[in-house]
Motif scaffolding. Structure first.
Motif, PDB file in Angstrom:
ATOM      1  N   ALA A   1     -20.684  38.152 -11.484  1.00 23.17           N
ATOM      2  CA  ALA A   1     -20.066  37.240 -10.799  1.00 23.17           C
ATOM      3  C   ALA A   1     -20.377  36.223  -9.828  1.00 23.17           C
ATOM      4  N   ALA A   2     -20.274  36.632  -8.700  1.00 24.88           N
ATOM      5  CA  ALA A   2     -21.293  36.357  -7.370  1.00 24.88           C
ATOM      6  C   ALA A   2     -22.561  36.056  -7.929  1.00 24.88           C
ATOM      7  N   MET A   3     -23.589  36.774  -8.356  1.00 25.68           N
ATOM      8  CA  MET A   3     -24.539  35.627  -9.046  1.00 25.68           C
ATOM      9  C   MET A   3     -24.995  34.748  -9.653  1.00 25.68           C
ATOM     10  N   LYS A   4     -23.867  34.718 -10.767  1.00 26.09           N
ATOM     11  CA  LYS A   4     -23.254  33.393 -11.894  1.00 26.09           C
ATOM     12  C   LYS A   4     -23.201  32.478 -10.403  1.00 26.09           C
ATOM     13  N   VAL A   5     -22.310  32.587  -9.817  1.00 24.63           N
ATOM     14  CA  VAL A   5     -21.864  31.979  -9.311  1.00 24.63           C
ATOM     15  C   VAL A   5     -22.656  31.381  -8.112  1.00 24.63           C
ATOM     16  N   THR A   6     -23.310  31.824  -7.863  1.00 24.03           N
ATOM     17  CA  THR A   6     -24.542  31.239  -6.740  1.00 24.03           C
ATOM     18  C   THR A   6     -25.422  30.219  -6.971  1.00 24.03           C
ATOM     19  N   PHE A   7     -25.672  30.900  -8.345  1.00 23.41           N
ATOM     20  CA  PHE A   7     -27.260  29.953  -8.515  1.00 23.41           C
ATOM     21  C   PHE A   7     -27.257  29.072  -9.279  1.00 23.41           C
ATOM     22  N   THR A   8     -25.734  29.255 -10.136  1.00 23.31           N
ATOM     23  CA  THR A   8     -25.054  27.686 -10.573  1.00 23.31           C
ATOM     24  C   THR A   8     -25.029  26.759  -9.197  1.00 23.31           C
ATOM     25  N   TYR A   9     -24.359  27.168  -7.937  1.00 20.88           N
ATOM     26  CA  TYR A   9     -24.215  26.345  -6.667  1.00 20.88           C
ATOM     27  C   TYR A   9     -25.336  25.432  -6.552  1.00 20.88           C
ATOM     28  N   VAL A  10     -26.627  26.711  -6.225  1.00 21.61           N
ATOM     29  CA  VAL A  10     -28.145  26.299  -6.222  1.00 21.61           C
ATOM     30  C   VAL A  10     -28.957  25.432  -6.572  1.00 21.61           C
ATOM     31  N   LEU A  11     -28.462  25.621  -8.061  1.00 18.27           N
ATOM     32  CA  LEU A  11     -29.201  24.651  -9.162  1.00 18.27           C
ATOM     33  C   LEU A  11     -28.753  23.204  -9.120  1.00 18.27           C
ATOM     34  N   LEU A  12     -27.664  22.975  -8.718  1.00 24.41           N
ATOM     35  CA  LEU A  12     -26.580  22.448  -8.906  1.00 24.41           C
ATOM     36  C   LEU A  12     -26.869  21.236  -7.481  1.00 24.41           C
ATOM     37  N   SER A  13     -26.466  21.403  -7.111  1.00 26.03           N
ATOM     38  CA  SER A  13     -26.086  21.014  -5.331  1.00 26.03           C
ATOM     39  C   SER A  13     -27.473  20.760  -4.411  1.00 26.03           C
ATOM     40  N   VAL A  14     -28.994  21.672  -4.984  1.00 26.17           N
ATOM     41  CA  VAL A  14     -29.821  21.391  -3.904  1.00 26.17           C
ATOM     42  C   VAL A  14     -30.960  20.457  -5.083  1.00 26.17           C
ATOM     43  N   PRO A  15     -31.251  19.893  -6.320  1.00 26.27           N
ATOM     44  CA  PRO A  15     -31.216  18.613  -6.977  1.00 26.27           C
ATOM     45  C   PRO A  15     -30.667  17.605  -6.635  1.00 26.27           C
ATOM     46  N   LEU A  16     -29.965  17.598  -6.172  1.00 27.57           N
ATOM     47  CA  LEU A  16     -28.453  17.106  -6.508  1.00 27.57           C
ATOM     48  C   LEU A  16     -28.910  15.985  -4.561  1.00 27.57           C
ATOM     49  N   LYS A  17     -28.208  16.916  -3.843  1.00 27.82           N
ATOM     50  CA  LYS A  17     -28.565  16.833  -2.467  1.00 27.82           C
ATOM     51  C   LYS A  17     -30.067  15.432  -2.068  1.00 27.82           C
ATOM     52  N   LEU A  18     -31.209  16.767  -2.608  1.00 30.53           N
ATOM     53  CA  LEU A  18     -32.563  15.545  -2.626  1.00 30.53           C
ATOM     54  C   LEU A  18     -32.560  14.321  -3.115  1.00 30.53           C
ATOM     55  N   ILE A  19     -31.840  14.673  -4.330  1.00 26.94           N
ATOM     56  CA  ILE A  19     -32.332  13.629  -5.415  1.00 26.94           C
ATOM     57  C   ILE A  19     -31.610  12.304  -4.145  1.00 26.94           C
ATOM     58  N   PHE A  20     -29.899  12.039  -3.763  1.00 25.99           N
ATOM     59  CA  PHE A  20     -29.575  11.570  -3.672  1.00 25.99           C
ATOM     60  C   PHE A  20     -29.453  11.138  -1.814  1.00 25.99           C
ATOM     61  N   ALA A  21     -30.478  12.458  -0.946  1.00 25.25           N
ATOM     62  CA  ALA A  21     -31.180  11.497   0.149  1.00 25.25           C
ATOM     63  C   ALA A  21     -32.173  10.960  -0.185  1.00 25.25           C
ATOM     64  N   LEU A  22     -33.741  11.274  -1.052  1.00 20.01           N
ATOM     65  CA  LEU A  22     -34.287  10.439  -1.131  1.00 20.01           C
ATOM     66  C   LEU A  22     -34.188   9.090  -2.079  1.00 20.01           C
ATOM     67  N   ALA A  23     -32.855   9.053  -2.231  1.00 22.61           N
ATOM     68  CA  ALA A  23     -33.008   7.104  -2.661  1.00 22.61           C
ATOM     69  C   ALA A  23     -32.125   6.512  -1.396  1.00 22.61           C
ATOM     70  N   LEU A  24     -31.178   6.921  -0.873  1.00 20.35           N
ATOM     71  CA  LEU A  24     -30.847   6.387   0.940  1.00 20.35           C
ATOM     72  C   LEU A  24     -32.090   5.919   2.114  1.00 20.35           C
ATOM     73  N   ALA A  25     -32.953   7.144   1.848  1.00 19.55           N
ATOM     74  CA  ALA A  25     -34.355   7.031   2.556  1.00 19.55           C
ATOM     75  C   ALA A  25     -34.786   5.739   1.903  1.00 19.55           C
ATOM     76  N   MET A  26     -35.098   5.642   0.852  1.00 18.29           N
ATOM     77  CA  MET A  26     -35.890   4.354   0.443  1.00 18.29           C
ATOM     78  C   MET A  26     -35.414   3.379   0.925  1.00 18.29           C
TER      79      MET A  26
ATOM     80  N   ASN B   1     -38.640  20.319   1.884  1.00 20.38           N
ATOM     81  CA  ASN B   1     -36.628  19.674   2.002  1.00 20.38           C
ATOM     82  C   ASN B   1     -36.363  21.027   1.027  1.00 20.38           C
ATOM     83  N   PHE B   2     -37.140  21.170  -0.346  1.00 18.13           N
ATOM     84  CA  PHE B   2     -36.923  21.921  -1.421  1.00 18.13           C
ATOM     85  C   PHE B   2     -36.776  23.374  -0.560  1.00 18.13           C
ATOM     86  N   VAL B   3     -37.944  23.903  -0.185  1.00 13.23           N
ATOM     87  CA  VAL B   3     -37.488  25.532   0.164  1.00 13.23           C
ATOM     88  C   VAL B   3     -36.393  25.616   1.762  1.00 13.23           C
ATOM     89  N   ILE B   4     -36.172  24.519   2.284  1.00  9.28           N
ATOM     90  CA  ILE B   4     -35.020  24.828   3.588  1.00  9.28           C
ATOM     91  C   ILE B   4     -33.616  24.771   3.125  1.00  9.28           C
TER      92      ILE B   4
END
Length: 313
Positions: free
Chosen positions: A86-111, A234-237
């Motif tokens: 259960a912990a693995m499922k929650v953590t991987f879901t969190y990583v797969l959702l939060s990291v791309p969304l954060k990077l997309i949002f950060a790149l949009a504002l940076a541009m 940014n992706f790795v960090i």
């Protein structure tokens, strides 16, 4: 002849020892400056890590001496621990959702900031502030209040006739509130993206405009390829940080990973095993599995980087 040979052999040894002493004297100041870091590394990082590795093969509850059990902890994790899955499922879901969304949002504002606006240093500081405060206990408590049943979010939804759920206590939505908190901390990757955008030569955009390239095509053919080293960094960090996330889940779920384990992050489960049930050996095994997971994702990222990260050379 024997005396002459012994004297001849002793002279190079004396010369070598003299040179070593001279080199030690020259570098003594450097070693002294390095000593605090070296002591901290050995005493606070390497030493505890090796002790944790040993404890992962033991049964240890802080009250009695560690009892060596071999790979029993790892076998139990793999075969008889449903909360681990259960912990693995929650953590991987969190990583797969939060990291791309954060990077997309950060790149949009940076541009957007890269276009040149008045008061850019002020805006940059304001948008960077969430990255400094986001992992704090105070922000996690504030986030819990915002998404409570009678919180600000539902109050705003009520103004337009929407009856919002209790975001925190509903297992369908609780994890997404943590994802939103992570995306809100976009300041750090945004600053790095902005620095990378400033390094792209403007004459490339001018030449592309003269050739009739649209803004979307310029982004796909110029901006994104030249920005891939920054995207990779940014992706790795951010992936590593997402795997290590703990404070928001601990505060918002009040330490139990609820409701129904919907916010049971891997680090939170590790904490429960170590300081809730005092199963230090088992928690050490969980910690080393997390180390291996992060190492695997990092190594995989570096191995695949050659196919999509473009450097100047």
């Amino acid at each position: 002849m024997t005396v002459m040979a012994s004297t001849t052999l002793a002279q190079p040894r004396e010369i070598t020892e003299s040179r070593l002493r001279q080199a030690l004297r020259r570098n003594l100041a450097g070693y002294l400056f390095l000593a605090p870091w070296l002591i901290g590394f050995l005493g606070l990082t390497l030493g505890p890590a090796l002790a944790s590795l040993y404890l992962s093969f033991t049964d240890y509850d802080l009250l009695q001496s560690p009892q060596f059990v071999g790979t029993a902890n790892y076998v139990r994790i793999a075969t008889a621990d449903p909360k681990f899955a259960a912990a693995m499922k929650v953590t991987f879901t969190y990583v797969l959702l939060s990291v791309p969304l954060k990077l997309i949002f950060a790149l949009a504002l940076a541009m957007a900031f890269n276009r040149g606006i008045r008061g850019l240093p002020l805006y940059r500081a304001i948008f960077y502030l969430p990255s400094l405060l986001g992992a704090s206990v105070a922000i996690a408590v504030l986030w819990r209040q915002l998404f409570a049943a009678d919180g600000l979010v539902n109050s705003l939804l009520a103004l337009v006739g929407i009856d919002g759920p209790s975001w925190i206590s509903n297992p369908r939505y609780s994890l997404y509130t943590l994802v939103a908190l992570s995306v809100w901390q976009f300041g750090s990757p945004m600053i790095i993206f902005l620095a990378g955008l400033r390094q792209i030569p403007q004459d490339m955009y001018e030449a592309a405009s003269l050739d009739g390239a649209s803004k979307a095509r310029q982004f796909c053919k110029i901006t994104l390829p030249l920005l891939t080293p920054v995207v990779f960094f940014n992706f790795v960090i951010q992936t590593i940080e997402a795997f290590k996330a703990f404070t928001p889940a601990f505060i918002i779920s009040e330490g139990n990973g609820g409701p129904i384990n919907s916010t049971l992050f891997y680090t939170l489960y590790l904490y429960q095993e170590a300081f809730g049930f005092f199963r230090m050996g088992y928690a050490s095994a969980l910690a080393w599995i997390l180390v291996l997971i992060i190492a695997f994702f990092t190594a995989f990222s570096f191995l695949t980087a050659r196919y999509w990260v473009h450097y100047d050379d």
